[in-house]
Motif scaffolding. Structure first.
Motif, PDB file in Angstrom:
ATOM      1  N   ALA A 592       0.769  -1.301  -0.104  1.00 27.98           N
ATOM      2  CA  ALA A 592      -0.159  -0.084  -0.010  1.00 27.98           C
ATOM      3  C   ALA A 592       0.751   1.346  -0.169  1.00 27.98           C
ATOM      4  CB  ALA A 592      -0.906   0.145   1.173  1.00 27.98           C
ATOM      5  N   TYR A 593       1.861   1.121   0.888  1.00 25.70           N
ATOM      6  CA  TYR A 593       2.888   2.293   0.749  1.00 25.70           C
ATOM      7  C   TYR A 593       3.342   2.572  -0.605  1.00 25.70           C
ATOM      8  CZ  TYR A 593       7.360   4.736   1.426  1.00 25.70           C
ATOM      9  OH  TYR A 593       8.559   5.499   1.245  1.00 25.70           O
ATOM     10  N   MET A 594       3.734   1.514  -1.348  1.00 26.75           N
ATOM     11  CA  MET A 594       4.561   1.740  -2.666  1.00 26.75           C
ATOM     12  C   MET A 594       3.392   2.321  -3.699  1.00 26.75           C
ATOM     13  SD  MET A 594       6.763  -1.681  -3.066  1.00 26.75           S
ATOM     14  CE  MET A 594       7.601  -0.939  -4.527  1.00 26.75           C
ATOM     15  N   ASP A 595       1.979   1.736  -3.380  1.00 25.91           N
ATOM     16  CA  ASP A 595       0.927   2.499  -4.388  1.00 25.91           C
ATOM     17  C   ASP A 595       0.790   4.030  -3.957  1.00 25.91           C
ATOM     18  OD1 ASP A 595       0.437   0.078  -5.654  1.00 25.91           O
ATOM     19  OD2 ASP A 595      -1.206  -0.810  -4.319  1.00 25.91           O
ATOM     20  N   GLU A 596       0.998   4.113  -2.566  1.00 24.11           N
ATOM     21  CA  GLU A 596       0.624   5.439  -2.347  1.00 24.11           C
ATOM     22  C   GLU A 596       1.694   6.408  -2.832  1.00 24.11           C
ATOM     23  OE1 GLU A 596      -0.432   8.235   1.499  1.00 24.11           O
ATOM     24  OE2 GLU A 596       0.117   6.225   1.881  1.00 24.11           O
ATOM     25  N   VAL A 597       2.776   6.124  -2.846  1.00 20.85           N
ATOM     26  CA  VAL A 597       4.066   7.048  -3.401  1.00 20.85           C
ATOM     27  C   VAL A 597       3.856   7.084  -4.774  1.00 20.85           C
ATOM     28  CG1 VAL A 597       6.501   6.867  -3.793  1.00 20.85           C
ATOM     29  CG2 VAL A 597       5.728   6.218  -1.592  1.00 20.85           C
ATOM     30  N   SER A 598       3.405   6.038  -5.288  1.00 19.30           N
ATOM     31  CA  SER A 598       3.122   5.981  -6.961  1.00 19.30           C
ATOM     32  C   SER A 598       2.010   7.320  -7.168  1.00 19.30           C
ATOM     33  CB  SER A 598       2.675   4.705  -7.561  1.00 19.30           C
ATOM     34  OG  SER A 598       3.533   3.849  -7.567  1.00 19.30           O
ATOM     35  N   ALA A 599       0.937   7.305  -6.390  1.00 15.50           N
ATOM     36  CA  ALA A 599      -0.070   8.216  -6.533  1.00 15.50           C
ATOM     37  C   ALA A 599       0.422   9.643  -6.345  1.00 15.50           C
ATOM     38  CB  ALA A 599      -1.257   7.857  -5.471  1.00 15.50           C
ATOM     39  N   PHE A 600       1.138   9.819  -5.255  1.00 16.45           N
ATOM     40  CA  PHE A 600       1.625  11.290  -4.883  1.00 16.45           C
ATOM     41  C   PHE A 600       2.742  11.680  -5.924  1.00 16.45           C
ATOM     42  CE2 PHE A 600      -0.091  10.359  -0.817  1.00 16.45           C
ATOM     43  CZ  PHE A 600      -0.781  11.943  -0.647  1.00 16.45           C
ATOM     44  N   ALA A 601       3.655  10.831  -6.186  1.00 19.21           N
ATOM     45  CA  ALA A 601       4.852  11.254  -7.106  1.00 19.21           C
ATOM     46  C   ALA A 601       4.505  11.084  -8.619  1.00 19.21           C
ATOM     47  CB  ALA A 601       5.780  10.143  -6.951  1.00 19.21           C
ATOM     48  N   ASN A 602       3.311  10.496  -8.840  1.00 17.64           N
ATOM     49  CA  ASN A 602       2.556  10.204 -10.288  1.00 17.64           C
ATOM     50  C   ASN A 602       3.755   9.673 -11.260  1.00 17.64           C
ATOM     51  OD1 ASN A 602       0.255  10.634 -12.032  1.00 17.64           O
ATOM     52  ND2 ASN A 602       0.970  12.640 -12.707  1.00 17.64           N
ATOM     53  N   VAL A 603       4.467   8.715 -10.603  1.00 15.64           N
ATOM     54  CA  VAL A 603       5.250   7.870 -11.320  1.00 15.64           C
ATOM     55  C   VAL A 603       5.217   6.176 -10.758  1.00 15.64           C
ATOM     56  CG1 VAL A 603       7.055   9.602 -11.823  1.00 15.64           C
ATOM     57  CG2 VAL A 603       7.175   8.525 -10.021  1.00 15.64           C
ATOM     58  N   SER A 604       5.571   5.470 -11.565  1.00 14.37           N
ATOM     59  CA  SER A 604       5.665   4.140 -11.137  1.00 14.37           C
ATOM     60  C   SER A 604       6.612   3.764 -10.234  1.00 14.37           C
ATOM     61  CB  SER A 604       5.643   3.010 -12.293  1.00 14.37           C
ATOM     62  OG  SER A 604       5.768   1.693 -12.021  1.00 14.37           O
ATOM     63  N   PHE A 605       6.031   3.191  -9.098  1.00 14.99           N
ATOM     64  CA  PHE A 605       6.896   2.729  -8.014  1.00 14.99           C
ATOM     65  C   PHE A 605       6.826   1.367  -7.508  1.00 14.99           C
ATOM     66  CE2 PHE A 605       8.364   2.880  -3.304  1.00 14.99           C
ATOM     67  CZ  PHE A 605       9.684   3.104  -3.584  1.00 14.99           C
ATOM     68  N   LYS A 606       7.480   0.260  -8.174  1.00 18.47           N
ATOM     69  CA  LYS A 606       6.972  -0.942  -7.852  1.00 18.47           C
ATOM     70  C   LYS A 606       8.090  -1.815  -7.446  1.00 18.47           C
ATOM     71  CE  LYS A 606       3.616  -1.110 -11.648  1.00 18.47           C
ATOM     72  NZ  LYS A 606       2.893  -1.783 -12.998  1.00 18.47           N
TER      73      LYS A 606
END
Length: 802
Positions: A592-606
């Motif tokens: 969920a943290y990685m998904d949230e970082v993706s949402a805030f940074a607007n870049v893929s973080f997987k």
């Protein structure tokens, strides 16, 4: 004189014939402010307020989803059932005056310590709320939040409100756990004079009351927040927020619950084990008196600690576990539904709430299935209490499988992948089986009916050193099977989710992470019954202490000893269960943290590449945090125990009449010493846990800014969380199992094996038990709370690391 004759025979005279032996340890009756306000209200006024509240809740639920209405209904029914259980338990007799006086002293001490400890925690929570508010007023927003018109100020106020509500509910959950235990203990003691089965039933139902309230509060709290935000923010209306983004607003609730649970577990664990170790070292080892002998000045503090550390703290602990698991699963369900463009994603988001609603139903059935058929005589063969509890757990497991399958068909069926619900039902089955295996493994390594504990007891016959060596090796060995089990569960659930048929717009399978979330829900689908078994332990322990101190017949003590030994096993098994669920929940929170970082940074973080030096350092720091935190927690118990030892020795020296019953020990002095020490000692490791991820994230964010790596802070924190979770799981398994095994090895010898009480083997076993006390009741339980709190704090602070 007759009194002198009684003293010469070293026996207590009737409590009604002598001055009060256990003076009040509080200046006035204590209960939280909210309960005092409710008590002062007129019955009619209170009824009108409740009807208004229920009406508002159901109105918001009806405006949100029929699923929320179902959740509200089940939670309210479970609260009504818990009221019935309370009245049933309190209707039982408290026994003779001597039992009541001891129970009153325990209750006075427990309520006083709770008030002091939670007063400090509440002040720290308010301070942290202001910090969160300040941070959120300057943080970034997700594109979805900006599109919905959710400004920084509104986001900050929502997060702070959720944080404070989570902290408040966690505190109430802890108080509920302690409130029932200090009233049920004497009733279990009294029932043990008549029947072992009746005593068992009272302890189970008392624990059941606490469990239903804790789980019900966790579920209804999140449901109320969700429906309130849904209606207030106009979710899914034109220009409003999308429902799949709503779960991100709930992370503050999980952080508030984690914050209180960590400090409650730390403070309670330091208190109970500081008192226990101090009482054992001077009482059993130096003076050679029984464990709960009334001549020991620290015995009341020890019994108070069972309620503060094992009941209040464990209630807050499980509340936090359920809250964190529900929120992380809702985030992952919403993310998957958005990727797969599912027309109605509400089922995937609200599925965790429904699972735990069914948990309340099936656990209630399991609790009520334990009947109180009386034995023909106290001296007759007693049915194994563990077997009775196991039957109830087996029934709950069977019902969990059925209701979980029905829930997946109801909420997770979608036309895009008609068979996906069945795959997710299998994920849930994986979680349920994992929970059962974890309970069995913990029982195998900590119950003296099995070989590991008996081997440990045998090692005690050759000395203190061999006992310690055997206990450490047993704890290290006990990490293998749980790790293999949790590894198989994660891989199986991920594979089942990935093959469910749900794919994103590019045809890539997306159900893997949600599959692990469903498995976690399956593991916690019997949480209320598991918490009931956990609460059973300290209630039985207190009951045994009351029987010993009131000098009841040996036959009564045999029954409470049996219940106490089973309670040690149930506490150990439920800690194993909690660690397993923490492992899965932390994996979900990490995702969920990685998904949230993706949402805030607007870049893929997987992915997190640990080959990057800074990221690898983050992992080292996470591992170090677990060891440093454990060291500080154990050291805190040691320093507290030293203060207790010095005080008890002082009383024995200055009041030699204590040993011949001519003088009364000063119990309240030991309670005050331990309470003060626990309050002081919990601050340093608690601050370490909260500050570490924030400091690391900010430092590496700044470093990343100057080195052209915009996501470095988020990556390092992710690595820190990942390594801390892995180390934390192993450390918690080792500490909990070793401590539980040492305790039950001592209990096994006390049944008469290897020379029984007073033998050299028993003395060595007492040493092992003393070493294991801070392991199993302070550091071990605190670590699995720590790893979940690290995950929730990174969720809340994710925008700060970007």
């Amino acid at each position: 004189m007759m009194m002198d004759e009684d003293i010469e025979q070293a026996s207590l005279m009737s409590f009604s014939d002598r001055p009060r032996a256990f003076p009040s340890m509080r200046s006035k009756t204590y209960s939280p402010l909210i309960f005092r306000i409710i008590r002062k209200l007129n019955v009619r006024v209170l009824s009108i307020i409740l009807l208004f509240c229920f009406g508002a809740i159901f109105y918001m639920g009806a405006s949100t989803s029929p699923i929320i209405v179902f959740v509200f209904t089940v939670c309210i029914i479970s609260f009504l059932l818990s009221i019935y259980l309370t009245k049933w338990v309190l209707a039982k007799d408290e026994g003779p005056p001597e039992m009541v006086e001891i129970s009153d002293a325990i209750r006075d001490g427990a309520e006083g310590v709770f008030r002091t400890q939670y007063s400090t925690i509440s002040k720290m929570a308010i301070l942290l709320a202001f910090v969160i508010l300040w941070i959120y007023l300057f943080r970034n927003l997700t594109p979805q939040q900006e599109a919905a018109g959710l400004g920084r100020a509104m986001s900050a106020y929502i997060t702070v409100a959720a944080f404070l509500l989570g902290a408040l509910c966690s505190g109430v959950a802890g108080y509920v756990g302690m409130w029932v235990s200090v009233r049920a203990n004497v009733r279990v003691s009294s029932a043990a004079r008549r029947s072992a089965r009746e005593a068992l039933q009272i302890a189970v139902r008392a624990g059941g009351f606490s469990a239903l309230v804790v789980v019900g509060m966790a579920v209804i709290g999140i449901a109320i927040l969700y429906s309130t935000f849904y209606v207030w923010l106009g979710v899914d209306s034109p220009g409003g927020m999308n429902v799949t983004d709503l779960p991100l607003l709930l992370v503050g609730y999980g952080f508030g619950a984690s914050f209180v649970a960590l400090f409650a577990q730390l403070g309670g664990g330091i208190y109970t084990k500081g008192a226990d170790v101090g009482a054992d070292l001077v009482g059993k080892v130096e003076q050679g008196i029984p464990e709960d002998d009334p001549r020991n000045p620290a015995v009341i503090a020890d019994l108070v600690g069972d309620n503060v550390g094992d009941c209040a703290a464990r209630g807050a602990d499980l509340f936090e576990s359920i809250a964190a698991e529900i929120i992380s699963a809702m985030i992952l369900g919403g993310t998957m539904a958005k990727k797969c463009k599912i027309e109605d994603p509400s089922g995937f988001i609200l599925f965790p709430l429904v699972v735990h609603s069914f948990d309340l139903i099936i656990s209630s059935i399991g609790i009520l299935s334990i009947k109180g058929t009386r034995d023909a005589s106290v001296k007759s063969p007693v049915e194994d209490p563990m077997a009775v509890l196991q039957k109830g757990y087996s029934l709950t497991i069977i019902l969990a499988v059925l209701t979980f399958g029905a829930s997946t068909r109801w909420l997770l069926y979608t036309e895009q992948a008609p068979s996906a619900w069945f795959n997710f039902a299998l994920c849930g089955l994986v979680g349920i089986i994992t929970a059962y295996i974890f309970v069995w493994i913990s029982k195998y390594y900590t119950d003296y009916k099995h070989e590991p504990v008996r081997t440990l007891a045998l090692a005690s016959s050759t000395g203190h050193g061999t006992n310690i060596i055997a206990g450490v090796s047993l704890g290290l060995e006990s990490t293998a099977l749980p790790v293999l089990t949790i590894s198989a569960a994660i891989i199986s659930a991920y594979w089942l989710g990935n093959t469910s048929g749900l794919v994103d717009e590019n045809g890539i399978p997306t159900g893997g992470l949600f599959g692990t979330a469903v498995a976690t829900m399956g593991m916690l689908s019997t949480a209320a019954y598991v918490l009931t078994m956990d609460m059973f332990g300290p209630i039985a322990d207190n009951a045994g202490g009351i029987v010993e101190m009131s000098q009841q017949p040996e036959s009564v003590r045999e029954i409470t000893d049996l219940l106490d030994a089973v309670g040690n096993t149930t506490k150990a098994t439920t800690k194993g269960f909690a660690i397993g669920s923490a492992a899965l929940a932390s994996f979900l929170l990490f995702s969920a943290y990685m998904d949230e970082v993706s949402a805030f940074a607007n870049v893929s973080f997987k992915e997190v590449d640990i080959a990057i030096p800074e990221v690898f350092v983050g992992g080292l720091l996470g591992s170090m945090l677990i060891f440093l935190f454990s060291a500080w927690a154990c050291a805190a118990v040691g320093r507290t125990a030293q203060e207790v030892v010095n005080e008890v020795r002082r009383q024995f020296i200055e009041r030699p009449g204590i040993m011949t019953y001519k003088e009364k020990p000063d119990y309240s002095r030991c309670v005050a010493i331990v309470a003060s020490a626990a309050l002081r000692e919990m601050i340093k490791p608690g601050v370490l846990a909260i500050a570490s991820p924030i400091v690391v994230g900010l430092v590496f964010r700044i470093l990343g800014y100057y080195t052209g790596q915009p996501l470095l802070g988020a990556k390092v924190v992710a690595s820190m969380l990942m390594f801390a979770t892995v180390c934390g799981i192993l450390m918690a398994l080792f500490l909990n199992t070793a401590g539980g095994a040492w305790d039950n090895a001592k209990k096994y010898i006390e049944t008469g094996a290897l020379g029984g009480k007073g033998s050299e083997a028993h003395k060595a076993a007492v040493t092992g038990d003393t070493v294991g006390d801070p392991f199993k009741d302070t550091a071990g339980p605190s670590i699995h709370v720590l790893i979940k709190m690290l995950a929730t704090i990174t969720l809340v602070m994710a925008p700060v690391f970007l």
